[in-house]
Enzyme design. Sequence first.
Site, PDB file in Angstrom:
ATOM      1  N   GLU A   1      10.364 -23.697  64.327  1.00  0.00           N
ATOM      2  CA  GLU A   1       9.359 -23.754  63.207  1.00  0.00           C
ATOM      3  C   GLU A   1       8.167 -23.608  63.823  1.00  0.00           C
ATOM      4  O   GLU A   1       7.208 -23.041  62.956  1.00  0.00           O
ATOM      5  CB  GLU A   1       9.251 -24.994  62.213  1.00  0.00           C
ATOM      6  CG  GLU A   1      10.770 -25.462  61.528  1.00  0.00           C
ATOM      7  CD  GLU A   1      10.713 -24.463  60.153  1.00  0.00           C
ATOM      8  OE1 GLU A   1       9.485 -23.894  59.908  1.00  0.00           O
ATOM      9  OE2 GLU A   1      11.576 -23.765  59.953  1.00  0.00           O
ATOM     10  N   GLY A   2       7.757 -23.631  65.218  1.00  0.00           N
ATOM     11  CA  GLY A   2       6.492 -23.339  65.595  1.00  0.00           C
ATOM     12  C   GLY A   2       6.218 -21.984  65.684  1.00  0.00           C
ATOM     13  O   GLY A   2       5.391 -21.431  64.968  1.00  0.00           O
ATOM     14  N   HIS A   3       7.320 -21.313  66.220  1.00  0.00           N
ATOM     15  CA  HIS A   3       7.336 -19.714  66.269  1.00  0.00           C
ATOM     16  C   HIS A   3       7.092 -19.106  64.893  1.00  0.00           C
ATOM     17  O   HIS A   3       6.529 -18.301  64.625  1.00  0.00           O
ATOM     18  CB  HIS A   3       8.658 -19.156  66.870  1.00  0.00           C
ATOM     19  CG  HIS A   3       8.937 -19.617  68.377  1.00  0.00           C
ATOM     20  ND1 HIS A   3       9.865 -20.626  68.666  1.00  0.00           N
ATOM     21  CD2 HIS A   3       8.186 -19.317  69.286  1.00  0.00           C
ATOM     22  CE1 HIS A   3       9.913 -20.584  70.001  1.00  0.00           C
ATOM     23  NE2 HIS A   3       9.065 -19.912  70.404  1.00  0.00           N
TER      24      HIS A   3
ATOM     25  N   GLN B   1       5.883 -15.207  84.704  1.00  0.00           N
ATOM     26  CA  GLN B   1       5.074 -16.234  84.327  1.00  0.00           C
ATOM     27  C   GLN B   1       5.743 -17.772  84.758  1.00  0.00           C
ATOM     28  O   GLN B   1       5.135 -18.858  84.686  1.00  0.00           O
ATOM     29  CB  GLN B   1       4.651 -16.469  82.937  1.00  0.00           C
ATOM     30  CG  GLN B   1       5.913 -16.704  81.865  1.00  0.00           C
ATOM     31  CD  GLN B   1       5.262 -16.584  80.408  1.00  0.00           C
ATOM     32  OE1 GLN B   1       5.243 -15.530  79.960  1.00  0.00           O
ATOM     33  NE2 GLN B   1       5.229 -17.586  79.684  1.00  0.00           N
TER      34      GLN B   1
ATOM     35  N   GLY C   1       0.126 -19.546  69.548  1.00  0.00           N
ATOM     36  CA  GLY C   1       0.168 -20.959  68.973  1.00  0.00           C
ATOM     37  C   GLY C   1      -0.816 -21.909  69.735  1.00  0.00           C
ATOM     38  O   GLY C   1      -0.862 -21.667  71.032  1.00  0.00           O
TER      39      GLY C   1
ATOM     40  N   LYS D   1      -0.553 -24.869  70.561  1.00  0.00           N
ATOM     41  CA  LYS D   1       0.187 -25.877  71.554  1.00  0.00           C
ATOM     42  C   LYS D   1      -0.082 -25.464  72.874  1.00  0.00           C
ATOM     43  O   LYS D   1      -0.426 -26.231  73.915  1.00  0.00           O
ATOM     44  CB  LYS D   1       1.701 -25.912  71.121  1.00  0.00           C
ATOM     45  CG  LYS D   1       2.265 -26.908  72.208  1.00  0.00           C
ATOM     46  CD  LYS D   1       3.884 -27.022  71.870  1.00  0.00           C
ATOM     47  CE  LYS D   1       4.487 -25.920  72.803  1.00  0.00           C
ATOM     48  NZ  LYS D   1       4.731 -26.258  74.050  1.00  0.00           N
TER      49      LYS D   1
ATOM     50  N   SER E   1      10.807 -24.999  72.535  1.00  0.00           N
ATOM     51  CA  SER E   1      12.268 -24.602  72.870  1.00  0.00           C
ATOM     52  C   SER E   1      12.749 -25.580  73.790  1.00  0.00           C
ATOM     53  O   SER E   1      13.800 -25.536  73.887  1.00  0.00           O
ATOM     54  CB  SER E   1      12.090 -22.990  73.395  1.00  0.00           C
ATOM     55  OG  SER E   1      11.339 -22.192  72.870  1.00  0.00           O
TER      56      SER E   1
HETATM   57  P1  AMP Z   1       6.985 -19.422  73.939  1.00  0.00           P
HETATM   58  O1  AMP Z   1       8.171 -18.832  73.102  1.00  0.00           O
HETATM   59  O2  AMP Z   1       7.029 -20.721  73.959  1.00  0.00           O
HETATM   60  O3  AMP Z   1       6.415 -18.431  74.785  1.00  0.00           O
HETATM   61  O4  AMP Z   1       6.036 -19.130  72.480  1.00  0.00           O
HETATM   62  C1  AMP Z   1       5.745 -18.201  71.593  1.00  0.00           C
HETATM   63  C2  AMP Z   1       4.599 -18.303  70.814  1.00  0.00           C
HETATM   64  O5  AMP Z   1       4.787 -19.558  69.985  1.00  0.00           O
HETATM   65  C3  AMP Z   1       3.354 -18.865  71.771  1.00  0.00           C
HETATM   66  O6  AMP Z   1       2.099 -18.290  71.258  1.00  0.00           O
HETATM   67  C4  AMP Z   1       3.225 -20.342  71.582  1.00  0.00           C
HETATM   68  O7  AMP Z   1       2.124 -20.954  71.654  1.00  0.00           O
HETATM   69  C5  AMP Z   1       3.964 -20.488  70.199  1.00  0.00           C
HETATM   70  N1  AMP Z   1       4.387 -21.674  69.783  1.00  0.00           N
HETATM   71  C6  AMP Z   1       5.184 -22.438  70.403  1.00  0.00           C
HETATM   72  N2  AMP Z   1       5.468 -23.696  70.260  1.00  0.00           N
HETATM   73  C7  AMP Z   1       4.867 -23.914  68.990  1.00  0.00           C
HETATM   74  C8  AMP Z   1       4.297 -25.013  68.234  1.00  0.00           C
HETATM   75  N3  AMP Z   1       5.127 -26.317  68.093  1.00  0.00           N
HETATM   76  N4  AMP Z   1       3.605 -24.643  67.359  1.00  0.00           N
HETATM   77  C9  AMP Z   1       2.830 -23.622  67.186  1.00  0.00           C
HETATM   78  N5  AMP Z   1       2.982 -22.409  67.944  1.00  0.00           N
HETATM   79  C10 AMP Z   1       3.874 -22.582  68.936  1.00  0.00           C
END
Ligand code: AMP
Length: 281
Positions: free
Chosen positions: A35-37, A61, A147, A149, A186
Site C-alpha cells: 500500500e505504500g507503493h 544500492q 516516499g 519513509k 517490502s
Molecule cells: P522501494 O520499492 O522500497 O524502493 O520503494 C519504492 C518507493 O516507495 C520509494 O520512493 C519508497 O520511499 C516508497 N515507499 C516504500 N514504503 C513506503 C511507505 N510505507 N509509505 C510510503 N512510501 C513508501
Amino acid sequence: MFKMKFSETIVDFQEILDSMPRPIGLVPTMGFLHEGHLALIRKAVRENKTVVTSIFVNPSQFSQGEDFKEYPRDIDSDLKLLASEGVDVVFAPSIEEMYPNGFDTYINVGNVSMKLEGEHRLNHFDGVATIVCKLFNISNPDKAYFGKKDAQQCAVIEKLNADLNLGVKIELVETVRDKDGLALSSRNVHLTKAERLSALSINQALFSAVSVWRSGIKSSNHLVNVVREILERDTMLDIDYVSIVDPKTFNILETVVDGSMICTAVHVGQIRLIDNAIFHK
Ligand code: AMP
C-alpha cells in the site's frame, strides 16, 4: 480496452513512451508492492496522463553482506496490482540492461548522502542516485514520486535533481503504515510474528520523542535518548542510529525546532528497518 504495457528493454520502453501523452509520472520501485507503493502510484495516476512504474531491484544500492539476494520479489502479483491501479507502462529491466558489461559511472551526491544511512550502508546513495538518474534519463518524466519513509533518499534525490538540472518535479508522499503504526516495507514480509511485535516499538519510540518535545524539551540529546531507552528495552532490537536532523540537509541538530526530523535504523533479527517522524506542534 485498457491494456498496461510491459517492457524489459530500454529501446522498447522508449518506443512505447514516445507515443504516450504528457505529463508523464514516474514511480520507481524495487517491486514486491504494498500500500505504500500504491499511495505513490495513486497520486501519480491522479496527476499525470501517463504513469510509468519501474520495477528493478538495484544491486548497486546494496552494500556487501546486505540482502540483495533475499530481497522479496513477486513480479506476477506486482503486475496485477499495477494494472488494477491504471498504470500505463511497467519498465522491468534486467541487471544487464541497466548495468551492461563495462558500466563504470556512479553519481555521488555530497554532504546529504554521507550521514545516517550513508554512514551505515557504504555507497548506498551512490547506487540510489545513479539508478534514479538513469531512470530519469531513460524515461524523461515530468514528475517522479518518492516516499517519505525513505526520508534521506528523498533529500538525496532532490539534491541530485537540482544540482544536475534534471528538471523533474519531485513529489513526496507521506509514509503509509499498518493499523498498528508499523511503516509498510517490502522487507516486513521476512519478520517473524515476535519480530513484528518488537518492530512496533520503532514507531512508538519516535512518537514518544515527538510528544516529549511538545512538552517543552528541545535538547536533541535528550530526545534521542528517549528513543534509545525505549528501543534498548527490547533485546530483539539492535540500533544502527537514532539522529535528529534538518530534513533537507541531514545535518545533525543540537536543538530541535518545528519541522526537524528524527530518524532511526534498527535491526530486528536479520531485518533492517528504517523510520522517521517530524517534530510538529
Ligand atoms: P522501494 O520499492 O522500497 O524502493 O520503494 C519504492 C518507493 O516507495 C520509494 O520512493 C519508497 O520511499 C516508497 N515507499 C516504500 N514504503 C513506503 C511507505 N510505507 N509509505 C510510503 N512510501 C513508501
